[in-house]
Design an enzyme around this catalytic site. Structure first.
Site, PDB file in Angstrom:
ATOM      1  N   GLN A  87      58.732  86.753  -8.005  1.00  0.00           N
ATOM      2  CA  GLN A  87      58.383  88.005  -7.334  1.00  0.00           C
ATOM      3  C   GLN A  87      59.646  88.711  -6.843  1.00  0.00           C
ATOM      4  O   GLN A  87      59.793  89.925  -6.988  1.00  0.00           O
ATOM      5  CB  GLN A  87      57.450  87.716  -6.159  1.00  0.00           C
ATOM      6  CG  GLN A  87      57.095  88.938  -5.345  1.00  0.00           C
ATOM      7  CD  GLN A  87      56.179  89.893  -6.086  1.00  0.00           C
ATOM      8  OE1 GLN A  87      55.137  89.481  -6.562  1.00  0.00           O
ATOM      9  NE2 GLN A  87      56.559  91.156  -6.186  1.00  0.00           N
ATOM     10  N   CYS A 119      54.355  92.640  -2.261  1.00  0.00           N
ATOM     11  CA  CYS A 119      54.131  91.827  -3.470  1.00  0.00           C
ATOM     12  C   CYS A 119      52.696  91.921  -3.957  1.00  0.00           C
ATOM     13  O   CYS A 119      52.426  91.653  -5.120  1.00  0.00           O
ATOM     14  CB  CYS A 119      54.528  90.386  -3.208  1.00  0.00           C
ATOM     15  SG  CYS A 119      53.507  89.528  -1.993  1.00  0.00           S
TER      16      CYS A 119
HETATM   17  N1  NVA Z   1      52.417  84.937   0.806  1.00  0.00           N
HETATM   18  C1  NVA Z   1      51.360  85.184  -0.148  1.00  0.00           C
HETATM   19  C2  NVA Z   1      51.898  85.793  -1.388  1.00  0.00           C
HETATM   20  C3  NVA Z   1      50.876  86.099  -2.442  1.00  0.00           C
HETATM   21  C4  NVA Z   1      51.460  86.627  -3.713  1.00  0.00           C
HETATM   22  C5  NVA Z   1      50.647  83.882  -0.457  1.00  0.00           C
HETATM   23  O1  NVA Z   1      51.321  82.853  -0.605  1.00  0.00           O
HETATM   24  O2  NVA Z   1      49.417  83.873  -0.502  1.00  0.00           O
HETATM   25  N1   CP Z   2      52.269  88.976  -6.089  1.00  0.00           N
HETATM   26  C1   CP Z   2      51.633  87.990  -6.725  1.00  0.00           C
HETATM   27  O1   CP Z   2      52.165  86.905  -6.969  1.00  0.00           O
HETATM   28  O2   CP Z   2      50.358  88.298  -7.094  1.00  0.00           O
HETATM   29  P1   CP Z   2      49.250  87.307  -7.643  1.00  0.00           P
HETATM   30  O3   CP Z   2      48.878  86.378  -6.518  1.00  0.00           O
HETATM   31  O4   CP Z   2      48.129  88.193  -8.056  1.00  0.00           O
HETATM   32  O5   CP Z   2      49.806  86.533  -8.799  1.00  0.00           O
END
Ligand code: NVA
Ligand code: CP
Length: 302
Positions: A132, A260
């Protein structure tokens, strides 16, 4: 990347020039450079958590590079029934040319990489989300024309995104400020590296972190796997750890906003700020594809 077999587990393992080389290839691929580096190769994509962007961008990315992607949901494989990751690593290495994994503890990715004889890519752990952040840096450079000397502010939970952004931003010469509440700061290993650069500030004060920032990042208050903490976290973060108009006013004129995704409007970011910066945010999502293709070419295609 790492001595011996090439893996991509966290940005702390990379040098500045490794990151810039990946970004340059990512830009060329985005610009239409043809690349068949994975022709005849197969890449396994293991998911122990949900995903939209990571799954689709890796599947499409492998396909565009001429390879074959295999989506492996742990709930539908023996991993989900307790087969050790060490055995899975050795079995998959007999079939595949590379493995991407999204999982919980970072030790799981490290173990997979230790026992696999093919390159392993971290598609998100509780500690880091390096793919990311490559896309994020690509996007910032696209919009601002440079990285070195810019100020990045991260507002919110000291989670996987915070950890990777801090390291990635500092490695490419940015100034980085992180605003997180007490008890929710970034990982100690990240702080130790960051504090040594002299270009890092950690504060609980959102406006202090945002001051004169060229790009603001945020992420959800409760990450995947923290569902049971969601209410407690809401109490801690609500009304403070949010990118809103007041925070934007403290940032530099023309500051970018990145997320993200998925985003929770009204929580870590207001709907207005999100929509005002939607183009940058969806460029960021698109760049997952290009940045990850570049990583796969470097690890599996050369
Ligand atoms: N911090 C979030 C990012 C998701 C892309 C998670 O780990 O759920
Ligand atoms: N930003 C990201 O990793 O998205 P997903 O959880 O949809 O893969």
């Amino acid at each position: 990347m790492i001595a011996g077999k090439k893996d991509f587990l966290k940005l702390l393992d990379l040098e500045r020039d490794d990151i810039l080389e990946i970004l340059e290839l990512a830009d060329r691929l985005k610009g239409g450079e043809k690349c068949n580096a994975l022709a005849g190769k197969s890449v396994g994509l293991i998911f122990e958590k949900s995903s939209t962007r990571t799954r689709v961008s890796f599947e499409v990315g492998v396909h565009q590079l001429g390879g074959y992607p295999l989506f492996l949901a742990s709930s539908h494989s023996q991993l989900g029934r307790g087969e050790p990751i060490e055995d899975t690593a050795r079995v998959l290495s007999r079939y595949l040319d590379g493995i991407m994994i999204r999982t919980f503890g970072h030790d799981r990715v490290e173990n997979l990489a230790k026992y696999a004889s093919v390159p392993v890519i971290n598609g998100l752990t509780d500690l880091a989300h390096p793919c990311q952040v490559l896309a994020d840096l690509q996007t910032v450079r696209e919009h601002k024309g440079k990285l070195e000397g810019l100020k990045m502010a991260y507002i919110g939970d000291g989670n996987n995104m915070a950890n990777s952004l801090i390291v990635g931003g500092l490695k490419v010469g940015m100034e980085v400020a992180c605003a997180s509440p007490a008890g929710y700061e970034p990982d100690a290993s990240v702080r130790a590296y960051a504090e040594g650069t002299g270009r890092f500030t950690l504060t609980a004060d959102v406006l202090e972190a945002a001051r004169d920032a060229d790009v603001l990042f945020t992420d959800v208050w409760a990450s995947m796997g923290q569902e049971e903490e969601a209410e407690e976290r809401r109490r801690v973060f609500e009304g403070v750890y949010q990118i809103n108009d007041k925070v934007m006013a403290a940032a530099a004129k023309g500051a970018m906003v990145q997320h993200c995704l998925p985003a929770h409007r009204g929580e870590e970011i207001t709907a207005d700020v999100f929509e005002a910066h939607a183009r940058e945010i969806f460029d960021e999502a698109e760049n997952r594809l290009h940045a990850q293709k570049a990583v796969m070419v470097k690890l599996m295609g050369e």
